[in-house]
Design a protein around this motif. Sequence first.
Motif, PDB file in Angstrom:
ATOM      1  N   ARG A 102      51.420  28.000  32.984  1.00 31.39           N
ATOM      2  CA  ARG A 102      51.047  29.372  32.620  1.00 31.39           C
ATOM      3  C   ARG A 102      49.534  29.498  32.430  1.00 31.39           C
ATOM      4  NH1 ARG A 102      53.855  33.570  29.753  1.00 31.39           N
ATOM      5  NH2 ARG A 102      52.508  34.756  28.355  1.00 31.39           N
ATOM      6  N   CYS A 110      50.079  34.825  34.027  1.00 30.03           N
ATOM      7  CA  CYS A 110      50.859  34.402  35.193  1.00 30.03           C
ATOM      8  C   CYS A 110      51.571  33.099  34.855  1.00 30.03           C
ATOM      9  CB  CYS A 110      49.960  34.188  36.414  1.00 30.03           C
ATOM     10  SG  CYS A 110      49.101  35.677  36.971  1.00 30.03           S
ATOM     11  N   TRP A 143      55.620  32.512  41.410  1.00 30.36           N
ATOM     12  CA  TRP A 143      55.035  32.848  40.119  1.00 30.36           C
ATOM     13  C   TRP A 143      55.263  34.328  39.795  1.00 30.36           C
ATOM     14  CZ3 TRP A 143      51.099  36.520  40.121  1.00 30.36           C
ATOM     15  CH2 TRP A 143      50.428  36.729  41.336  1.00 30.36           C
ATOM     16  N   GLY A 145      53.634  37.458  37.431  1.00 29.77           N
ATOM     17  CA  GLY A 145      52.510  37.913  36.622  1.00 29.77           C
ATOM     18  C   GLY A 145      52.885  39.147  35.814  1.00 29.77           C
ATOM     19  N   ALA A 175      47.667  30.530  46.699  1.00 32.46           N
ATOM     20  CA  ALA A 175      48.400  31.438  45.814  1.00 32.46           C
ATOM     21  C   ALA A 175      48.239  32.850  46.357  1.00 32.46           C
ATOM     22  CB  ALA A 175      47.875  31.347  44.388  1.00 32.46           C
ATOM     23  N   THR A 187      46.407  38.485  40.864  1.00 31.00           N
ATOM     24  CA  THR A 187      46.325  37.563  42.013  1.00 31.00           C
ATOM     25  C   THR A 187      45.076  36.704  41.904  1.00 31.00           C
ATOM     26  OG1 THR A 187      47.415  39.256  43.368  1.00 31.00           O
ATOM     27  CG2 THR A 187      46.411  37.399  44.517  1.00 31.00           C
ATOM     28  N   MET A 190      45.478  34.059  39.259  1.00 30.16           N
ATOM     29  CA  MET A 190      46.277  32.928  39.733  1.00 30.16           C
ATOM     30  C   MET A 190      45.486  32.052  40.700  1.00 30.16           C
ATOM     31  SD  MET A 190      49.188  31.715  39.027  1.00 30.16           S
ATOM     32  CE  MET A 190      50.183  30.326  39.602  1.00 30.16           C
ATOM     33  N   ARG A 191      44.680  32.675  41.552  1.00 28.36           N
ATOM     34  CA  ARG A 191      43.905  31.919  42.544  1.00 28.36           C
ATOM     35  C   ARG A 191      42.784  31.105  41.907  1.00 28.36           C
ATOM     36  NH1 ARG A 191      43.520  36.680  47.167  1.00 28.36           N
ATOM     37  NH2 ARG A 191      45.597  36.277  48.094  1.00 28.36           N
ATOM     38  N   GLY A 194      44.886  29.649  37.813  1.00 25.58           N
ATOM     39  CA  GLY A 194      46.178  29.043  38.151  1.00 25.58           C
ATOM     40  C   GLY A 194      46.030  27.844  39.064  1.00 25.58           C
TER      41      GLY A 194
END
Length: 392
Positions: A102, A110, A143, A145, A175, A187, A190-191, A194
């Motif tokens: 997470r 996310c 995943w 979010g 991702a 996004t 996460m990129r 994450g």
Amino acid sequence: MNIYATIDAANQLSSFCIRLLCNSRIYICQSLRYYPASAVYRNISIPLNHLNSVMAKWGEGDPRWIVEERADATNVNNWHWTERDVTSWSQDAINSLLLGLRVEGEEGSCEITDVSNIDGEASINNRKGKLIYFYEWVVKASWTGTNKMGIKYKGTVEIPNLSDENDMDDLDICARLCKDQPNTPLTDLMRKEGVKKIRMALGNYVKHLKTEFSQGMILPTESAFNKQNQETQAKVKLDKTQIGSSTTKNGPNTGVKISTVSLTMKDTFLTSPEELYRVFLNQEMVQAFTHLAAFVDGCSGGKFRLLEGNVHGQFAELIPDQKIVMKWRFSSWPAGHTATVILNFINQGSETELILEARGVPSNEEERMKVGWQRYYFDAIKQTFGYGAQLR
């Protein structure tokens, strides 16, 4: 006139051949001469006198092949190729490292909610006392979010090249948001964050593969075996002396007051206090880092039992994301005796400092307590969830 022998398959030479995967070559016995693997598989004739010339007479030959050099007469000096298949273990390890991972940011949070595919293989090989690691994986995960307004978004993660041929820095981690989802700043979260955590978690998989799981692959020679036996026997004698002297002080049911000490431990985890706090109270997460079944009732007054019942106790006080107070004991401690263990979670920005204070620890259990918490809690949590030091 030369006499030739046709080799139809590698197993016909199994009594005096060693198959080397590296460079696709087959070395025959003790000879420095080699024939390419293609000579075996393509039925190419090899002069028989070359094979006879490398066969040692009884009592002669390379000492690396003498069985008596090993106390257990197994794999002399680790010369033979041995292999351990770790495919199944690796799949479980990768799944537990990624599932539940997470990240949080200003946009929301996310979390990896499903690891749908872990395709590949892994093995550890020992050749001439050197460990060689082979692993190649394609990993796919999903995943979810959640932004600050509670709106959920779904995406995927794909890792096509987790392999021994690639460094962690060269790992491709893609991702993306699912096609039917509207654009969201989550996004980018996460990129960036994450992907960092995923890379760290997979780095811990490789580290664990190369340390604890490879133990026992390189076997000791007779001299090392004898030395280890002597050290073990000496330690046993010392332990017996210590046990004999300590058991006369106070047994578990004598009613004699137990001598106790207090101790403090500190460690740093690359995660938020909220996430680290949750690790200790969530039964599934406890089972993940202990790799064993556990019972955890994560509420004030709730009980816990883990490590096959060797550790158990009760949560005495919980201050969310800040403090956990436990009545904690090893099952081998005198009946009814518990130590008070306090965990303080200190926010350090991008990481969390965990301060452990323990009171009422039996004096003769102080070292065991420290080693146990470091190995089975702190180190295990870092390895399982990727909260350790960042790999460089």
